[in-house]
Write a protein that holds these residues in place. Structure first.
Motif, PDB file in Angstrom:
ATOM      1  N   GLU A   1      51.882  19.675  61.315  1.00 34.49           N
ATOM      2  CA  GLU A   1      51.783  19.502  60.210  1.00 34.49           C
ATOM      3  C   GLU A   1      50.566  18.528  59.805  1.00 34.49           C
ATOM      4  N   PHE A   2      49.655  18.683  58.715  1.00 32.31           N
ATOM      5  CA  PHE A   2      48.619  17.705  58.677  1.00 32.31           C
ATOM      6  C   PHE A   2      48.529  17.165  57.208  1.00 32.31           C
ATOM      7  N   LEU A   3      48.271  15.968  56.921  1.00 31.72           N
ATOM      8  CA  LEU A   3      48.190  15.349  55.778  1.00 31.72           C
ATOM      9  C   LEU A   3      46.969  14.443  55.649  1.00 31.72           C
ATOM     10  N   TYR A   4      46.219  14.795  54.424  1.00 38.27           N
ATOM     11  CA  TYR A   4      45.015  14.167  54.191  1.00 38.27           C
ATOM     12  C   TYR A   4      45.443  12.418  53.921  1.00 38.27           C
ATOM     13  N   VAL A   5      44.619  11.627  54.483  1.00 39.07           N
ATOM     14  CA  VAL A   5      44.800  10.414  54.581  1.00 39.07           C
ATOM     15  C   VAL A   5      45.039   9.905  53.247  1.00 39.07           C
ATOM     16  N   ASP A   6      44.182  10.088  52.322  1.00 35.10           N
ATOM     17  CA  ASP A   6      44.124   9.534  50.818  1.00 35.10           C
ATOM     18  C   ASP A   6      45.539   9.910  50.091  1.00 35.10           C
TER      19      ASP A   6
ATOM     20  N   TRP B   1      57.349  12.000  44.571  1.00 32.04           N
ATOM     21  CA  TRP B   1      56.132  12.206  44.972  1.00 32.04           C
ATOM     22  C   TRP B   1      56.163  13.500  45.800  1.00 32.04           C
ATOM     23  N   ARG B   2      54.941  14.378  45.708  1.00 28.36           N
ATOM     24  CA  ARG B   2      54.806  15.383  46.393  1.00 28.36           C
ATOM     25  C   ARG B   2      53.243  15.236  46.861  1.00 28.36           C
ATOM     26  N   SER B   3      53.065  15.926  47.836  1.00 31.33           N
ATOM     27  CA  SER B   3      51.542  16.098  48.280  1.00 31.33           C
ATOM     28  C   SER B   3      50.616  16.773  47.350  1.00 31.33           C
ATOM     29  N   LYS B   4      49.531  16.514  47.118  1.00 32.83           N
ATOM     30  CA  LYS B   4      48.523  16.874  46.134  1.00 32.83           C
ATOM     31  C   LYS B   4      47.371  17.588  46.821  1.00 32.83           C
ATOM     32  N   ILE B   5      46.939  17.060  47.859  1.00 33.93           N
ATOM     33  CA  ILE B   5      45.739  17.738  48.359  1.00 33.93           C
ATOM     34  C   ILE B   5      45.865  18.785  49.586  1.00 33.93           C
ATOM     35  N   GLY B   6      45.522  19.855  49.323  1.00 29.60           N
ATOM     36  CA  GLY B   6      45.827  21.028  50.309  1.00 29.60           C
ATOM     37  C   GLY B   6      44.857  20.697  51.673  1.00 29.60           C
TER      38      GLY B   6
END
Length: 312
Positions: free
Chosen positions: A211-216, A287-292
């Motif tokens: 799983e990867f999440l953009y730091v911003d 809150w949910r992740s917004k950046i794919g």
């Protein structure tokens, strides 16, 4: 937090800390306290005490830590354990004693048990053996999570903790000896493209899922939780979805424009088959992740090209 609240971001030049500053500024905050490690050694209790006494920050994001890959953890186990224990103990205690309104502590999903059920929920912490290659770091970070919970329980200090998944983005470490998979693959793809190489080696089979999440995006989640969550238990921060290493390598090579073939070296280890966070608790806060992943990789590559231009 109010727009003029005095906010201390510890570790402001790192991957996470710099993203927190960017995101806070974007949301209208502008009253920051920052210190480099040369200006303020967070391992030194007297220096940290004086800093909090003199400045009295209202909100604290504790993103400072000693971090590194497998080789660094194996070579410097005492440093990883001692330095992280000192940093978090000094900052959490000083924030409480000098009346900070709230503190957010950054843990890491890598401190969950090596064989935790997937996806990993918050309550699986300490339910099994740690990953041996980073146990010293993990033990220190677990102590930080528990310290926040203990200070909340005993003193009523509003200290919360988060557990981010694998992060990537601007100001990451691109050293091939000890960088993580996204920056390592990005650099290798970029250099292979420039050199006109026909293939690129990727370690392992490409089958493990991560799983990867953009730091911003992660920074946005931290600010959201600082403003909306006061629970004693830590909160997983992730996207709730994963990809195979093969899929990741294909996305990065496509974004970079590397047109050669990906060659998977199956003599190299795969590591854990899957590492995925359960983000139900985070979603329940709104809150949910917004950046794919592709968007985040593209933004990161633009930063990386500029970084290469400036630094050679």
């Amino acid at each position: 937090m109010k727009p003029d609240s005095l906010i201390y971001v510890a570790g402001h030049r790192g991957l996470v800390g710099s993203a927190l500053i960017r995101r806070l500024e974007k949301q209208g905050y502008g009253n920051f306290l920052t210190r480099t490690s040369k200006e303020l050694d967070l391992r030194d209790q007297a220096q940290v005490e004086q800093f909090f006494k003199d400045n009295k920050p209202e909100y604290v994001f504790l993103a400072a830590a000693k971090v590194g890959g497998i080789l660094a953890n194996a070579t410097y186990p005492a440093d990883f354990l001692r330095d992280n224990l000192l940093i978090q103990t000094n900052v959490i205690d000083a924030a409480y004693r000098h009346d900070a309104e709230k503190l957010l502590f950054l843990g890491s999903s890598c401190i969950y048990p090596k064989l935790a059920p997937q996806p990993m929920t918050e309550d699986c912490l300490l339910s099994g053996p740690l990953e041996p290659t980073n146990e010293w770091y993990a033990i220190a970070k677990i102590s930080g999570l528990k310290m926040c919970a203990a200070y909340k329980r005993q003193y009523g200090f509003n200290a919360i903790s988060v557990m981010p998944t694998n992060l990537y983005g601007p100001n990451d470490n691109y050293d091939l000896e000890n960088s993580h998979v996204v920056p390592a693959l990005m650099r290798k793809c970029h250099e292979a493209k420039e050199a006109g190489e026909s293939f690129l080696e990727v370690w392992g089979t490409g089958a493990p899922r991560r799983e990867f999440l953009y730091v911003d995006d992660m920074a946005d989640a931290c600010i959201h939780l600082m403003n909306n969550y006061d629970g004693e238990q830590w909160v997983n921060i992730g996207v709730g979805e994963d990809v195979t290493i093969r899929e990741l390598a294909e996305i990065i090579s496509d974004v970079v424009g590397f047109e050669g073939t990906l060659s998977f070296n199956t003599d190299k280890p795969d590591g854990t088959p899957q590492k995925l966070l359960d983000v139900g608790k985070l979603h329940s806060t709104g809150w949910r992740s917004k950046i794919g992943l592709r968007e985040g990789v593209a933004d990161t590559y633009e930063w990386y090209k500029e970084f290469r231009t400036q630094n050679g």
